[in-house]
Design an enzyme around this catalytic site. Sequence first.
Site, PDB file in Angstrom:
ATOM      1  N   SER A 240       1.249  -0.916   0.201  1.00  0.00           N
ATOM      2  CA  SER A 240      -0.414   0.307  -0.091  1.00  0.00           C
ATOM      3  C   SER A 240       0.934   1.160  -0.091  1.00  0.00           C
ATOM      4  O   SER A 240       0.855   2.383  -0.628  1.00  0.00           O
ATOM      5  CB  SER A 240      -1.210   0.218   1.395  1.00  0.00           C
ATOM      6  OG  SER A 240      -0.192  -0.212   2.424  1.00  0.00           O
ATOM      7  N   HIS A 270      -2.199  -8.702   1.919  1.00  0.00           N
ATOM      8  CA  HIS A 270      -2.049  -7.463   3.052  1.00  0.00           C
ATOM      9  C   HIS A 270      -2.987  -6.921   3.733  1.00  0.00           C
ATOM     10  O   HIS A 270      -3.378  -7.974   4.611  1.00  0.00           O
ATOM     11  CB  HIS A 270      -1.732  -6.476   1.400  1.00  0.00           C
ATOM     12  CG  HIS A 270      -1.372  -4.894   2.112  1.00  0.00           C
ATOM     13  ND1 HIS A 270       0.156  -4.810   3.483  1.00  0.00           N
ATOM     14  CD2 HIS A 270      -0.792  -3.679   1.325  1.00  0.00           C
ATOM     15  CE1 HIS A 270      -0.057  -3.907   3.279  1.00  0.00           C
ATOM     16  NE2 HIS A 270      -0.553  -3.278   2.392  1.00  0.00           N
ATOM     17  N   ASP A 372      -2.539  -7.987  11.906  1.00  0.00           N
ATOM     18  CA  ASP A 372      -3.311  -8.536  12.237  1.00  0.00           C
ATOM     19  C   ASP A 372      -3.994  -9.586  12.867  1.00  0.00           C
ATOM     20  O   ASP A 372      -5.517  -9.802  12.178  1.00  0.00           O
ATOM     21  CB  ASP A 372      -3.968  -8.461  10.387  1.00  0.00           C
ATOM     22  CG  ASP A 372      -3.608  -7.617   9.037  1.00  0.00           C
ATOM     23  OD1 ASP A 372      -4.139  -6.402   9.369  1.00  0.00           O
ATOM     24  OD2 ASP A 372      -3.163  -8.221   8.492  1.00  0.00           O
TER      25      ASP A 372
HETATM   26  N1  AMX Z   1       1.338 -19.619   6.931  1.00  0.00           N
HETATM   27  C1  AMX Z   1       1.693 -20.664   6.703  1.00  0.00           C
HETATM   28  N2  AMX Z   1       2.542 -20.498   5.646  1.00  0.00           N
HETATM   29  C2  AMX Z   1       3.377 -19.422   5.992  1.00  0.00           C
HETATM   30  C3  AMX Z   1       2.507 -18.102   6.271  1.00  0.00           C
HETATM   31  C4  AMX Z   1       2.280 -18.380   6.755  1.00  0.00           C
HETATM   32  N3  AMX Z   1       1.588 -17.607   8.265  1.00  0.00           N
HETATM   33  N4  AMX Z   1       4.485 -17.146   6.385  1.00  0.00           N
HETATM   34  C5  AMX Z   1       4.259 -17.618   5.403  1.00  0.00           C
HETATM   35  N5  AMX Z   1       4.056 -18.797   4.968  1.00  0.00           N
HETATM   36  C6  AMX Z   1       5.214 -19.735   4.082  1.00  0.00           C
HETATM   37  C7  AMX Z   1       4.599 -18.844   2.907  1.00  0.00           C
HETATM   38  O1  AMX Z   1       3.115 -18.929   1.627  1.00  0.00           O
HETATM   39  C8  AMX Z   1       5.557 -19.074   1.705  1.00  0.00           C
HETATM   40  O2  AMX Z   1       5.866 -20.670   0.872  1.00  0.00           O
HETATM   41  P1  AMX Z   1       6.137 -20.630  -0.568  1.00  0.00           P
HETATM   42  O3  AMX Z   1       7.868 -20.944  -0.122  1.00  0.00           O
HETATM   43  O4  AMX Z   1       5.198 -22.106  -0.273  1.00  0.00           O
HETATM   44  O5  AMX Z   1       5.384 -20.251  -1.553  1.00  0.00           O
HETATM   45  C9  AMX Z   1       7.222 -19.757   2.954  1.00  0.00           C
HETATM   46  O6  AMX Z   1       6.609 -19.743   4.324  1.00  0.00           O
HETATM   47  C10 AMX Z   1       7.753 -18.172   2.883  1.00  0.00           C
HETATM   48  O7  AMX Z   1       7.441 -17.603   2.838  1.00  0.00           O
HETATM   49  P2  AMX Z   1       8.036 -16.055   3.603  1.00  0.00           P
HETATM   50  O8  AMX Z   1       9.215 -15.170   2.904  1.00  0.00           O
HETATM   51  O9  AMX Z   1       8.186 -16.287   4.360  1.00  0.00           O
HETATM   52  O10 AMX Z   1       6.981 -14.918   3.853  1.00  0.00           O
HETATM   53  P3  AMX Z   1       6.625 -14.005   2.349  1.00  0.00           P
HETATM   54  O11 AMX Z   1       7.694 -12.417   2.553  1.00  0.00           O
HETATM   55  O12 AMX Z   1       6.361 -14.495   0.660  1.00  0.00           O
HETATM   56  O13 AMX Z   1       5.572 -13.441   2.620  1.00  0.00           O
HETATM   57  C11 AMX Z   1       3.405 -12.600   4.340  1.00  0.00           C
HETATM   58  C12 AMX Z   1       4.555 -12.805   3.549  1.00  0.00           C
HETATM   59  C13 AMX Z   1       2.899 -11.878   5.130  1.00  0.00           C
HETATM   60  C14 AMX Z   1       2.238 -12.590   2.720  1.00  0.00           C
HETATM   61  C15 AMX Z   1       3.012 -14.082   4.177  1.00  0.00           C
HETATM   62  O14 AMX Z   1       3.560 -14.415   5.936  1.00  0.00           O
HETATM   63  C16 AMX Z   1       1.294 -14.473   4.798  1.00  0.00           C
HETATM   64  O15 AMX Z   1       1.523 -15.068   3.329  1.00  0.00           O
HETATM   65  N6  AMX Z   1       0.842 -14.792   5.785  1.00  0.00           N
HETATM   66  C17 AMX Z   1      -1.081 -14.894   6.296  1.00  0.00           C
HETATM   67  C18 AMX Z   1      -1.114 -13.992   5.434  1.00  0.00           C
HETATM   68  C19 AMX Z   1      -0.725 -12.842   6.827  1.00  0.00           C
HETATM   69  O16 AMX Z   1      -1.407 -12.731   7.583  1.00  0.00           O
HETATM   70  N7  AMX Z   1      -1.202 -11.226   5.613  1.00  0.00           N
HETATM   71  C20 AMX Z   1      -0.819 -10.126   6.474  1.00  0.00           C
HETATM   72  C21 AMX Z   1       0.436  -8.913   7.033  1.00  0.00           C
HETATM   73  C22 AMX Z   1       0.669  -8.125   7.498  1.00  0.00           C
HETATM   74  C23 AMX Z   1      -0.427  -7.183   5.964  1.00  0.00           C
HETATM   75  O17 AMX Z   1       0.493  -7.223   5.708  1.00  0.00           O
HETATM   76  N8  AMX Z   1      -1.170  -6.414   7.171  1.00  0.00           N
END
Ligand code: AMX
Length: 435
Positions: A240, A270, A372
């Site tokens: 954002s 996000h 969140d």
């Molecule tokens: N549950 C399960 N798996 C997860 C996870 C979670 N909460 N967070 C990360 N992973 C997985 C990813 O999907 C990825 O899997 P892949 O290799 O199979 O694609 C792997 O772990 C590596 O990811 P990462 O480098 O640790 O995270 P990222 O930087 O790619 O993504 C985020 C960050 C926030 C999108 C991710 O942690 C996520 O999807 N979390 C759940 C959704 C969430 O809470 N979003 C809110 C974030 C805060 C905000 O912006 N409001």
Amino acid sequence: MTTLKEKLFEKIQEWRPRTEKLVKEHGDFKIGEVTIAQAIGGMRGVKCLTTDISYLDPNEGIRFRGHTIPDVLAKLPKVKNGDMPAVEGFFYLLLTGDFPTQEEIKEVSDEFNKRQHVPMYVFDVLRAMPRDTHPMTMFSAAVLAMQRESVFIKKYHGGMSKMDYWDPTYEDALNLLAKLPQIAAYIYRMKYRADTIIPPDTSLDMGGNFAHMMGIPKPYDDVARLYFILHSDHESGNVSAHTGHLIASALSDIYYSISGLLDGLAGPLHGLANEEVLRWIQGVMDHMGGKIPTEEEMKKFVWDTLKSGQVVPGYGHAVLRKTDPRYMAQREFCLKHLPDDPIFKYVDMLYKVVPPILEEQGKAKNPWPNVDAQSGVIQWYYGLREYEFYTVLFGIGRALGVCANIIWDRALGYPIERPKSLTTAMLEDLVKQKK
Ligand code: AMX
């Protein structure tokens, strides 16, 4: 000129030589390298943006103008009859880097109140949309509809020095920020409260007025203040904030930029995650027949979620590597105001259960909760039970930070953004050449 605008101008004049010197004398200085994984993987960790509004330390969390969240909440003067600081005072801090006095906060609050009138056509636009339109779509459309009000664009077409760009941008930012709570509350009451609109009370501060227009009694005014402050900024690389900055870099005005940032915020990875968290927790509650599960039962539910290929919402972060201090600030609020709430008990248990499971699974780089994981619970408790609206609240907060960033982008003359792309074949050739 208000004290805020005068002080901002002083700060801008002091700051400009620092930026100019860095670019002129040290422009070739290398601050990092970029790998193929970063170029393909969403630019994680590439140091290619500059902002002084906030900085996100992976282990410590966000600092606003150098101050941690507990510091900001302790040092900013509180509103009368409340436990939280006024959002207007926090905006002063974001813009100038200084903590304001009560008088300075009052001046910003008066400015916001003077500018809070929302043109009737905005409500007409909202009313023309089908009522089941997502509230983020409505919010973004309402902001975009007001683009015709932009002072920046009028001044730009009239001919203006680059050195003055920040000034009408500041005017646009204040005009827009002052209206966002009313637009959001209007969407809420129109969609979910049988169209019973509550007019603003301009004697109140931004958080107080928002709670009033939502029709939710105390201490929801403090919830609103805390929520807007916590969600304001998370340095400039998140979707954002970056979207807002990127759009503004084309000299598109604040209305285009904030509408665009809201569109990015509406994604499930996000800003929509807070909605997903509550939906998921209620799924757990349904599954458990409403009773508080044992740790073993909760662990099984988390594993089942992961095994079905879903992420655990509210956990993980692209930059943070510890529990998000925004989560902690909201947790403290819950421990004080709603310690026995059943949903909070679920959230509390998840805090114990999820990190070791994510660590064991070994995929997520950060097993800890983000902002969140807590925020929906508080909203639910105070009667705001339409999850899809939660991201709108996030959007009001985020607009504060992004507006502050865009004003400074213009003040420091940041140019149009244009990173370079390569083709897959070029990356393959680079690897071959190296071998
Ligand atoms: N549950 C399960 N798996 C997860 C996870 C979670 N909460 N967070 C990360 N992973 C997985 C990813 O999907 C990825 O899997 P892949 O290799 O199979 O694609 C792997 O772990 C590596 O990811 P990462 O480098 O640790 O995270 P990222 O930087 O790619 O993504 C985020 C960050 C926030 C999108 C991710 O942690 C996520 O999807 N979390 C759940 C959704 C969430 O809470 N979003 C809110 C974030 C805060 C905000 O912006 N409001």
